[in-house]
Design a protein around this motif. Structure first.
Motif, PDB file in Angstrom:
ATOM      1  N   THR A  72       0.832  -1.205   0.000  1.00  0.00           N
ATOM      2  CA  THR A  72       0.000   0.000   0.000  1.00  0.00           C
ATOM      3  C   THR A  72       0.866   1.255   0.000  1.00  0.00           C
ATOM      4  O   THR A  72       0.621   2.200  -0.765  1.00  0.00           O
ATOM      5  N   GLN A  73       1.858   1.292   0.835  1.00  0.00           N
ATOM      6  CA  GLN A  73       2.747   2.449   0.893  1.00  0.00           C
ATOM      7  C   GLN A  73       3.479   2.658  -0.427  1.00  0.00           C
ATOM      8  O   GLN A  73       3.587   3.794  -0.917  1.00  0.00           O
ATOM      9  N   THR A  74       3.955   1.578  -0.997  1.00  0.00           N
ATOM     10  CA  THR A  74       4.675   1.687  -2.268  1.00  0.00           C
ATOM     11  C   THR A  74       3.783   2.255  -3.356  1.00  0.00           C
ATOM     12  O   THR A  74       4.196   3.140  -4.124  1.00  0.00           O
ATOM     13  N   GLN A  75       2.549   1.767  -3.418  1.00  0.00           N
ATOM     14  CA  GLN A  75       1.648   2.230  -4.475  1.00  0.00           C
ATOM     15  C   GLN A  75       1.221   3.675  -4.250  1.00  0.00           C
ATOM     16  O   GLN A  75       1.119   4.464  -5.202  1.00  0.00           O
ATOM     17  N   LEU A  76       0.988   4.062  -3.019  1.00  0.00           N
ATOM     18  CA  LEU A  76       0.635   5.456  -2.733  1.00  0.00           C
ATOM     19  C   LEU A  76       1.767   6.398  -3.144  1.00  0.00           C
ATOM     20  O   LEU A  76       1.525   7.467  -3.709  1.00  0.00           O
ATOM     21  N   THR A  77       2.982   5.985  -2.863  1.00  0.00           N
ATOM     22  CA  THR A  77       4.141   6.815  -3.235  1.00  0.00           C
ATOM     23  C   THR A  77       4.239   6.961  -4.749  1.00  0.00           C
ATOM     24  O   THR A  77       4.490   8.065  -5.266  1.00  0.00           O
ATOM     25  N   GLU A  78       4.036   5.857  -5.472  1.00  0.00           N
ATOM     26  CA  GLU A  78       4.099   5.927  -6.928  1.00  0.00           C
ATOM     27  C   GLU A  78       2.995   6.809  -7.490  1.00  0.00           C
ATOM     28  O   GLU A  78       3.207   7.588  -8.427  1.00  0.00           O
ATOM     29  N   MET A  79       1.803   6.681  -6.930  1.00  0.00           N
ATOM     30  CA  MET A  79       0.693   7.519  -7.384  1.00  0.00           C
ATOM     31  C   MET A  79       0.975   8.994  -7.144  1.00  0.00           C
ATOM     32  O   MET A  79       0.786   9.839  -8.034  1.00  0.00           O
ATOM     33  N   ALA A  80       1.423   9.304  -5.930  1.00  0.00           N
ATOM     34  CA  ALA A  80       1.683  10.706  -5.591  1.00  0.00           C
ATOM     35  C   ALA A  80       2.794  11.279  -6.467  1.00  0.00           C
ATOM     36  O   ALA A  80       2.703  12.432  -6.926  1.00  0.00           O
ATOM     37  N   VAL A 133      -0.829   5.095   9.550  1.00  0.00           N
ATOM     38  CA  VAL A 133      -0.379   5.899  10.693  1.00  0.00           C
ATOM     39  C   VAL A 133       0.278   5.011  11.742  1.00  0.00           C
ATOM     40  O   VAL A 133       1.316   5.354  12.330  1.00  0.00           O
ATOM     41  N   HIS A 134      -0.309   3.844  11.967  1.00  0.00           N
ATOM     42  CA  HIS A 134       0.243   2.935  12.974  1.00  0.00           C
ATOM     43  C   HIS A 134       1.615   2.408  12.552  1.00  0.00           C
ATOM     44  O   HIS A 134       2.500   2.206  13.399  1.00  0.00           O
ATOM     45  N   ASN A 135       1.814   2.204  11.265  1.00  0.00           N
ATOM     46  CA  ASN A 135       3.051   1.590  10.777  1.00  0.00           C
ATOM     47  C   ASN A 135       4.213   2.577  10.686  1.00  0.00           C
ATOM     48  O   ASN A 135       5.343   2.253  11.041  1.00  0.00           O
ATOM     49  N   THR A 136       3.938   3.780  10.201  1.00  0.00           N
ATOM     50  CA  THR A 136       5.019   4.748   9.974  1.00  0.00           C
ATOM     51  C   THR A 136       4.774   6.100  10.636  1.00  0.00           C
ATOM     52  O   THR A 136       5.495   7.052  10.367  1.00  0.00           O
ATOM     53  N   GLY A 137       3.762   6.168  11.476  1.00  0.00           N
ATOM     54  CA  GLY A 137       3.408   7.480  12.001  1.00  0.00           C
ATOM     55  C   GLY A 137       2.836   8.327  10.878  1.00  0.00           C
ATOM     56  O   GLY A 137       2.173   7.824   9.967  1.00  0.00           O
ATOM     57  N   LEU A 138       3.113   9.619  10.895  1.00  0.00           N
ATOM     58  CA  LEU A 138       2.611  10.498   9.845  1.00  0.00           C
ATOM     59  C   LEU A 138       3.648  10.761   8.760  1.00  0.00           C
ATOM     60  O   LEU A 138       3.342  11.423   7.766  1.00  0.00           O
ATOM     61  N   SER A 139       4.843  10.228   8.937  1.00  0.00           N
ATOM     62  CA  SER A 139       5.924  10.579   8.007  1.00  0.00           C
ATOM     63  C   SER A 139       5.607  10.145   6.579  1.00  0.00           C
ATOM     64  O   SER A 139       5.869  10.890   5.624  1.00  0.00           O
TER      65      SER A 139
END
Length: 569
Positions: free
Chosen positions: A362-370, A417-423
């Motif tokens: 999920t994080q990887t895909q969000l980063t690519e989208m953004a 948020v639980h995994n990486t905080g807000l960073s």
């Protein structure tokens, strides 16, 4: 007529218990013109009208004698061949079954122009099953009868090289009409999947054929009709869900058919109950190929896409392959925009809904989208200032990707948020996206905007409500000049989007989806009061800021994100 066929056959009929003697199927041409001597036509008529009453021993004898002069059964005796082919033989004694299969084999070998007629009747026999199946599992009697048919087909495929092409063509042409009874659909699909067992190289083609036909059932089973079913209207009897066949017969057929297909995918990918990667990977590749060619380009299917959802749940590591292939389509400018938009809708929906999609994916895909979104914004800022900022025809892929980003965050924000905080969320620079001149908050579905805005405000990721309120004040039609027509046209403000993995509504097959399906648990702010209808079992996504009430009044969208539309008070 050339020659004669001496078939001294004796057929006894139960109803009259009278002996019918046929000294010759074909006599002299002069005899055929005389009704008194027209024994051939009489035999054909008797078999046609009373074939099911012929005793097993008599039928076996008839078939033996027919095989004895098979070389003479040319086109002049096609009526005899046709009436024998339409006989229901699979329930007969082993001797009759063996003789009948031998007759079919000899006939096709001696006269290959009969092969199409033989295969037609064998395939049509797949629809003749009156026994009850429990939860999509055929009875022992049905399995035995179907096996006789498949044995005959396998033998024909062995001796007649062209028969495979005929088989594939006739399976497609004889597929049940979508309004036919549900049991006819499930028996036919069950037997197509059995054919794959001895024609494994044709699996992709048969899966494509089945899914194409099921799409017809799917698009004729609108979500609105299924959502309007009365509570308690679907009862479970002996493990079988009885849907409201009067109101939703097509949906019932789809449910029964998918039940067969889900079981096939599960069993085909497994050995001794455990998923085997060597079996899974080629099956996955075939299914994804069908998805890309048939399902992805089809607008507003409701349930057929869950086949991919299900098979990915059997082996979650394959999700990365699936999502990566879709993302390549989204970012490829050579692919039609409508396919690119559909692809990003599928990415967002499966990441949001599938429990087996990891937070890292999920994080990887969000980063690519953004990253892609920010590059697109920069390219537009450097472009012509005369081009309208908000135009779904020109920027449709951009808006669909923005909506996908907002949608995923709305569903998965707690884990993020639980995994990486807000960073991680802060690194997406959401504020720049929502305030850019392309104004995605004006175009995306209000229900998505509402939930995303509430989350963005809660974690101070972006301030959306100022933009939302400004959009409402300036919510006027956008006028674009069409040079080709030399006239003004109104462009749609709202993004035509859909959410492919909306809640699953088919009762019988829901059990295959529910273990991997994520229900929405969105933000609940203290200043938001939500009024829900009495039936609160539906997934609820319209929780957020009260501004969504007036936004929903001005926007419309093709389908919901899979949740009940509620009224904010």
């Amino acid at each position: 007529m050339r020659g004669s066929v001496c078939m001294c056959c004796t057929v006894f009929l139960r109803d009259s218990n009278k002996e019918l003697e046929c000294p010759s199927l074909a006599g002299r041409a002069s005899d055929r013109l005389d009704p008194k001597h027209n024994k051939y036509e009489e035999l054909v008529r008797k078999i046609r009208d009373h074939g099911q009453e012929i005793r097993d021993e008599d039928l076996s004898q008839l078939l033996k004698e027919a095989r004895g002069c098979i070389s003479m059964l040319n086109g002049n005796f096609r009526l005899f061949v046709q009436v024998v082919l339409i006989l229901d033989w699979t329930h007969r004694s082993p001797e009759v079954v063996s003789e009948y299969q031998g007759f079919l084999l000899d006939l096709c070998a001696a006269h290959n122009y009969y092969t199409k007629h033989v295969i037609d009747q064998l395939i049509t026999s797949f629809k003749r099953d009156s026994s009850e199946w429990k939860d999509g599992v055929p009875s022992e009697e049905s399995v035995r009868r179907f096996q006789h048919i498949h044995d005959a087909i396998r033998q024909i495929l062995t001796i007649v090289p062209m028969s495979k092409d005929i088989l594939i063509s006739q399976v497609q042409s004889l597929f049940p009409y979508f309004k036919r009874p549900a049991h006819e659909h499930e028996t036919f699909i069950y037997n197509i999947l059995q054919i794959i067992q001895y024609l494994p190289g044709e699996r992709y083609g048969f899966l494509k054929m089945i899914i194409t036909q099921l799409i017809t059932l799917d698009v004729h089973s609108p979500r609105s009709a299924l959502e309007e079913r009365e509570p308690g209207g679907n009862m479970e009897v002996d493990g079988i869900f009885e849907m409201d066949d009067v109101k939703n017969p097509t949906a019932h057929s789809l449910d029964a058919s998918l039940n067969i297909l889900y079981r096939y995918l599960r069993d085909e990918a497994s050995i001794a109950g455990s998923v085997n990667m060597d079996k899974m990977k080629p099956l996955f590749n075939d299914l994804v190929k069908v998805f890309e060619e048939v399902i992805l380009p089809t607008h507003a299917t409701q349930h057929i896409q869950f086949l991919v959802f299900f098979i990915l749940g059997l082996k979650p590591p394959l999700c990365q392959v699936f999502i990566r292939n879709l993302w390549k389509k989204v970012t490829d400018p050579n692919i039609p925009p409508i396919i690119r938009q559909a692809a990003v809708c599928y990415i967002a929906s499966i990441i949001a809904r599938a429990k087996y999609i990891s937070i890292l994916t999920t994080q990887t895909q969000l980063t690519e989208m953004a990253t892609w979104i920010h590059k697109y914004i920069s390219s537009q800022d450097e472009g012509s200032v005369n081009m309208p900022a908000v135009d779904t025809r020109i920027h449709g892929v951009f808006y669909a990707t923005c909506q996908a980003l907002f949608y995923i965050i709305a569903f998965r924000y707690k884990e993020l948020v639980h995994n990486t905080g807000l960073s991680m969320l802060q690194s997406l620079n959401l504020s720049k996206i929502v305030t850019c001149r392309l104004n995605p908050l004006k175009v995306c579905a209000p229900v998505v905007v509402s939930n995303f805005a509430a989350i963005a405000r809660s974690f101070q990721l972006a301030y959306c409500y100022t933009v939302i309120e400004r959009n409402q004040r300036s919510n006027l039609p956008i006028v674009n000049f069409d040079n080709s027509a030399s006239s003004f046209n109104l462009a749609s403000v709202h993004l035509d989007s859909f959410f492919p993995f909306d809640p699953y509504l088919l009762n019988r097959t829901k059990k295959f989806i529910e273990p991997h399906y994520r229900e929405y648990t969105g933000p609940k702010e203290e200043n938001v009061a939500i009024s829900k209808p009495a039936n609160d079992d539906d997934d609820d996504f319209l929780e957020g800021h009260p501004i969504a009430e007036s936004a929903a009044a001005h926007f419309s969208y093709s389908t919901s994100p899979g949740f009940l539309h509620l009224h904010l008070q």
